[in-house]
Motif scaffolding. Sequence first.
Motif, PDB file in Angstrom:
ATOM      1  N   UNK A   7       0.862  -1.177   0.000  1.00 21.37           N
ATOM      2  CA  UNK A   7       0.000   0.000   0.000  1.00 21.37           C
ATOM      3  C   UNK A   7       0.898   1.227   0.000  1.00 21.37           C
ATOM      4  N   UNK A   8       0.677   2.141  -0.910  1.00 21.19           N
ATOM      5  CA  UNK A   8       1.490   3.349  -1.016  1.00 21.19           C
ATOM      6  C   UNK A   8       1.414   4.162   0.276  1.00 21.19           C
ATOM      7  N   UNK A 309       6.401   3.031  11.276  1.00 20.14           N
ATOM      8  CA  UNK A 309       5.095   2.393  11.352  1.00 20.14           C
ATOM      9  C   UNK A 309       4.526   2.208   9.942  1.00 20.14           C
ATOM     10  N   UNK A 310       4.056   1.007   9.654  1.00 20.45           N
ATOM     11  CA  UNK A 310       3.630   0.638   8.304  1.00 20.45           C
ATOM     12  C   UNK A 310       2.195   0.109   8.297  1.00 20.45           C
ATOM     13  N   UNK A 311       1.719  -0.210   7.101  1.00 19.20           N
ATOM     14  CA  UNK A 311       0.391  -0.804   6.956  1.00 19.20           C
ATOM     15  C   UNK A 311       0.302  -2.135   7.691  1.00 19.20           C
ATOM     16  N   UNK A 344      -7.161  -6.348   1.996  1.00 18.76           N
ATOM     17  CA  UNK A 344      -6.970  -6.878   0.645  1.00 18.76           C
ATOM     18  C   UNK A 344      -7.686  -6.020  -0.386  1.00 18.76           C
ATOM     19  N   UNK A 345      -8.924  -5.668  -0.081  1.00 18.58           N
ATOM     20  CA  UNK A 345      -9.714  -4.862  -1.019  1.00 18.58           C
ATOM     21  C   UNK A 345      -9.114  -3.463  -1.138  1.00 18.58           C
ATOM     22  N   UNK A 346      -8.646  -2.904  -0.033  1.00 12.85           N
ATOM     23  CA  UNK A 346      -8.066  -1.568  -0.051  1.00 12.85           C
ATOM     24  C   UNK A 346      -6.839  -1.538  -0.945  1.00 12.85           C
ATOM     25  N   UNK A 349      -7.607  -1.714  -4.675  1.00 16.71           N
ATOM     26  CA  UNK A 349      -8.292  -0.537  -5.215  1.00 16.71           C
ATOM     27  C   UNK A 349      -7.324   0.576  -5.597  1.00 16.71           C
ATOM     28  N   UNK A 350      -6.043   0.352  -5.415  1.00 15.54           N
ATOM     29  CA  UNK A 350      -5.036   1.394  -5.734  1.00 15.54           C
ATOM     30  C   UNK A 350      -5.041   1.728  -7.218  1.00 15.54           C
TER      31      UNK A 350
END
Length: 350
Positions: A7-8, A309-311, A344-346, A349-350
């Motif tokens: 995730x960016x 701190x990350x996703x 997963x969906x998030x 959706x990128x």
Amino acid sequence: MFTVPPIAAQRLPELLCTLPKAELHIHIEGSLEPELIFALAQRNHMPLAYPSVQALRSAYAFEHLQSFLDIYYAGASVLRHEQDFYDMAYAYLARAAMDKVVHAEIFFDPQTHTARGVPIEAVINGLYRACADARTERGISASLILCFLRHLSEEDAFATLQQALPLQDKFIGVGLDSSELGHPPEKFARVFARCRELGLHRVAHAGEEGPPAYIWSALDVLGAERIDHGVQAVHDAALLQRLVQERIALTVCPLSNQKLRVFPELKDHNLLQLLEAGVVVTVNSDDPAYFGGYINDNFTQLFAAVPGLTAQHAYQLARNSFEASFIPEADKARFIARLQAHCTAFASAA
């Protein structure tokens, strides 16, 4: 182990705000916003020491825990009737649902109110009705945890417990809060033993301003199932090891810790250190009306301030909140599956 897809970095704040999560450290009296304080004061024909909402909010500058507690108890004085407690709790639950909180375990301080002549039935019934309505209308589940004020005597705690027992079906556990320094957990050993006999869950504030020894005592003397705050545990290697091995959760409140000067700046917070040590750490808001933010504010400001701190950490913190809750195992599994599906969906959706 579930791994969050890439995730960016610029999307991380949005992820934090949309993650399904539980809140396990929220003092409902600490959610009483100045606007509602003034509305309740007017409804109950009570004078206030502050001329306006802004003047009251400007007073929220605290040097330490006790300076906060002084104004906290003054704010709670406007709560007089069952409907007042309902309105306060429902306002919090509606706000929490906006932050994607799907379950909350809410602390309340009956002694703060019964000392002013408010019947304990008004306190518990008002809070409980709000929880029931919020489940139906907002889709958020909530349970109540009755807290004893540690600056008062154990005899007073026993009296409060006795008053509450006819309503035991409306709360799931007991906690210990208020001024930590000078009031070690041992002071409440007998009342917590009685609560254990009654089948109530047990939590306790320890290791916020107090030393790691208070955390040991909360676990060994009170039989606490999780520790509220607990950030001083990093100063005791044996304690850290125990927390990890026994999966004892810490309900950490970053903005509260900063506001009460437990840490000089948010960037100095040790949550990442605790998390990487393997402790079951959760993020919570404590007293959001006084400390400048609800649960999503705590997430986003912490992640912006603390490097590293990350996703994946965000996922772990949300997962920990479900693991550490007192809901049935089937509900935990359901919420964790929902959390994983969201991540997963998030990412896709990128």
